[in-house]
Design an enzyme around this catalytic site. Structure first.
Site, short mmCIF file in Angstrom:
data_model
loop_
_atom_site.label_atom_id
_atom_site.label_comp_id
_atom_site.label_asym_id
_atom_site.label_seq_id
_atom_site.Cartn_x
_atom_site.Cartn_y
_atom_site.Cartn_z
N GLU A 144 1.17 -1.41 -0.34
CA GLU A 144 -0.10 0.09 -0.20
C GLU A 144 1.15 1.20 0.16
OE1 GLU A 144 -2.94 -0.72 3.23
OE2 GLU A 144 -3.95 -1.64 1.68
N GLU A 183 -5.68 -8.16 -0.83
CA GLU A 183 -6.30 -8.63 0.22
C GLU A 183 -7.86 -7.21 -0.31
OE1 GLU A 183 -4.76 -5.19 3.04
OE2 GLU A 183 -3.12 -5.84 2.05
C1 BGP Z 1 -4.57 -2.88 4.53
C2 BGP Z 1 -3.58 -3.29 5.56
C3 BGP Z 1 -3.14 -5.14 6.00
C4 BGP Z 1 -4.66 -5.10 6.69
C5 BGP Z 1 -6.07 -4.93 6.54
C6 BGP Z 1 -7.08 -4.57 6.91
O1 BGP Z 1 -4.60 -1.36 4.58
O2 BGP Z 1 -2.58 -3.82 3.88
O3 BGP Z 1 -2.23 -4.36 6.74
O4 BGP Z 1 -4.21 -4.73 7.85
O5 BGP Z 1 -5.56 -3.34 5.59
O6 BGP Z 1 -6.54 -3.10 7.68
P1 BGP Z 1 -7.66 -3.12 9.28
O7 BGP Z 1 -6.50 -4.29 10.07
O8 BGP Z 1 -7.13 -1.82 10.32
O9 BGP Z 1 -8.79 -3.42 9.83
#
Ligand code: BGP
Length: 480
Positions: free
Chosen positions: A177, A378
């Site tokens: 990201e 993701e």
């Molecule tokens: C993305 C990241 C992850 C992950 C996901 C979910 O932005 O790459 O590392 O954590 O989001 O977000 P969160 O954990 O804040 O719910």
């Protein structure tokens, strides 16, 4: 038209070392940025401390202890049918300080075991070189990616792991990201511009100059390692990784449409235009001029960016948002962002607006723009799960989210998009990056670990475990 994914499609799950490995100070590992961030919640932002206070809870320290459960976890992934597993290498396990000359052998040996275990199960690793972490020493001494010296340290780290794992890993991503580096949240997690800073994770004040200079250093670093990989390991496939936050104009007022276009460029297109096309996009220069950004560059930087373009494009997709210019807009939370509320969409308990059609739309937009293979690396739904008396978790909401997003991807494939893989975020529960919570669960596998640090680390299969297994077995054809 037949509704199907291409043969050889990659199905799997995605994780990040800092959010699930635990063992933060084991076998010579050094503290990383995330080890200085305490737990938070939807209401209470995570706080960063300069020194680690032994009386406070830092959830990333223990994660879900994948470090000692990797064999069991990878076996469960294989049971679901994974043929790909996205994970990251912890930079501070390999170079505990980040700027030393020699790597930590114990850290390298750990990933040998993990990759070997993947291979035994027929699972292809997809490795993120930097997923929201760096050795904290690099923050303390250099203010993270503000310093040009980070380029060399990152290159040394990448060359070390490339050579070590060249026969075990083919698919690599440079920065997770990377585009979050345009915001305060990314300045903490991604570019590490927090030298001496204590306070809320998204509270750091950074100027556009600081953000884009740090990003420039990451672009050069990424370009150099991609080029190096192509020259030395022609079998490697190198990808970028963007946090794609699709936004719609809040109304058909042309002013809203233009405001949204500006936001789409800043958030979604700017970094990938650089990493996929190999040059700063034409719209960047006006933005830089109007926002006081003057990039310090070496003569070879633009050449490094040009020669280090990626082979495939990857992104995270959780939700969409709206952008407008009218004062009466209702706002809501989201992934790394606040955005306008969309009355046509429902939201998760954390305010992320669920939009499967937006995934189809995003895939079409991205493919039209770049014409290279895409992966959704993701996608997922953070939710509170309840364990029933007989040890079951009936997560119908997650199954529904999963099926709708798989259906949307399938439509995109039929639209002509060259989509080659899908890795669900957090196939096993892990620490939330944004809030530090455990109760914001994404997994198909439940982990008995809680926000107060208690838990047995026992793993349990949720109903979604079997739903995903069925989807994979039918290569995405069976969504009933
Ligand atoms: C993305 C990241 C992850 C992950 C996901 C979910 O932005 O790459 O590392 O954590 O989001 O977000 P969160 O954990 O804040 O719910």
């Amino acid at each position: 038209m037949e509704k199907k994914f291409p043969d050889g499609f990659f199905w799997g799950g995605a994780t990040a070392a800092n959010q699930f490995e635990g063992a933060w100070d084991v076998d010579g590992r050094g503290p990383s940025v995330d080890d200085h961030v305490m737990g938070g919640s939807f209401e209470k932002p995570r706080e960063i401390t300069v020194d680690i206070d032994p009386n406070k809870l830092y959830p990333n320290h223990d994660g879900i202890d994948f470090y000692h459960h990797y064999a069991e976890d990878i076996a469960l992934f294989a049971e679901m049918g994974f043929n790909m597993f996205r994970m990251s290498i912890s930079w501070s396990r390999i170079f505990p300080m980040g700027d030393e000359d020699e790597p930590n052998e114990a850290g390298l040996a750990f990933y040998d075991k993990v990759f070997d275990c993947c291979r035994e199960h027929g699972i292809e690793p997809l490795v993120t070189l930097s997923h929201y972490e760096m050795p904290y020493h690099l923050v303390e001494k250099y203010n993270g990616w503000a310093s040009r010296e980070l380029i060399g340290f990152f290159e040394r780290y990448c060359r070390t792991v490339f050579e070590r794992y060249k026969d075990k890993v083919t698919y690599w991503l440079t920065f997770n990201e990377i585009n979050t580096g345009t915001s305060a949240m990314g300045a903490t997690l991604s570019t590490g511009l927090i030298q001496g800073y204590e306070g809320p994770m998204s509270g750091i004040e950074v100027t556009p100059q600081q953000c884009y200079q740090a990003l420039h250093h990451q672009f050069v670093a990424s370009g150099r390692v991609v080029r190096y990989a192509h020259e030395h390991y022609p079998q490697f496939k190198m990808g970028n990784m963007d946090c794609f936050i699709l936004s719609y104009a809040a109304t058909c007022d042309p002013a809203d449409v233009w405001a949204n276009e500006q936001e789409m460029r800043r958030m979604n297109w700017f970094c990938s235009d650089v990493q996929v096309r190999g040059a700063y996009p034409s719209y960047a220069w006006r933005y830089f001029e109007e926002n006081g950004v003057k990039l310090a560059m070496e003569p070879s930087d633009l050449e490094d960016i040009k020669k280090g373009t990626v082979d495939f494009y990857t992104f995270s997709y959780y939700m969409s948002s709206t952008v407008g210019t009218h004062d009466d807009m209702e706002m809501t939370q989201g992934n790394m962002t606040f955005g306008g509320k969309n009355p046509y969409l429902e939201s998760t308990d954390w305010g992320w607006q669920i939009d499967p059609t937006g995934l189809r739309y995003s895939l079409n937009l991205i493919y039209d723009r770049y014409q290279i293979p895409l992966m959704v690396v993701e996608n997922g739904m953070g939710a509170k799960d309840e364990v029933t008396a007989d040890g079951k978790i009936h997560d119908t909401y997650r199954i529904d989210y999963l099926k709708k997003h798989v259906a949307a991807m399938r439509e995109a494939v039929m639209d002509g998009v060259d989509l080659i893989g899908y890795t669900w975020w957090g196939p096993i529960d892990l620490v939330s990056a944004g809030t530090g919570e455990m109760r914001k669960r994404y997994g198909f596998i439940y982990v008995d670990k809680h926000d107060d640090g208690t838990g047995t680390y026992q793993r349990l299969k949720k109903d979604s475990f079997y739903a995903y297994q069925k989807i994979i077995a039918s290569n995405g054809a069976d969504l009933d």
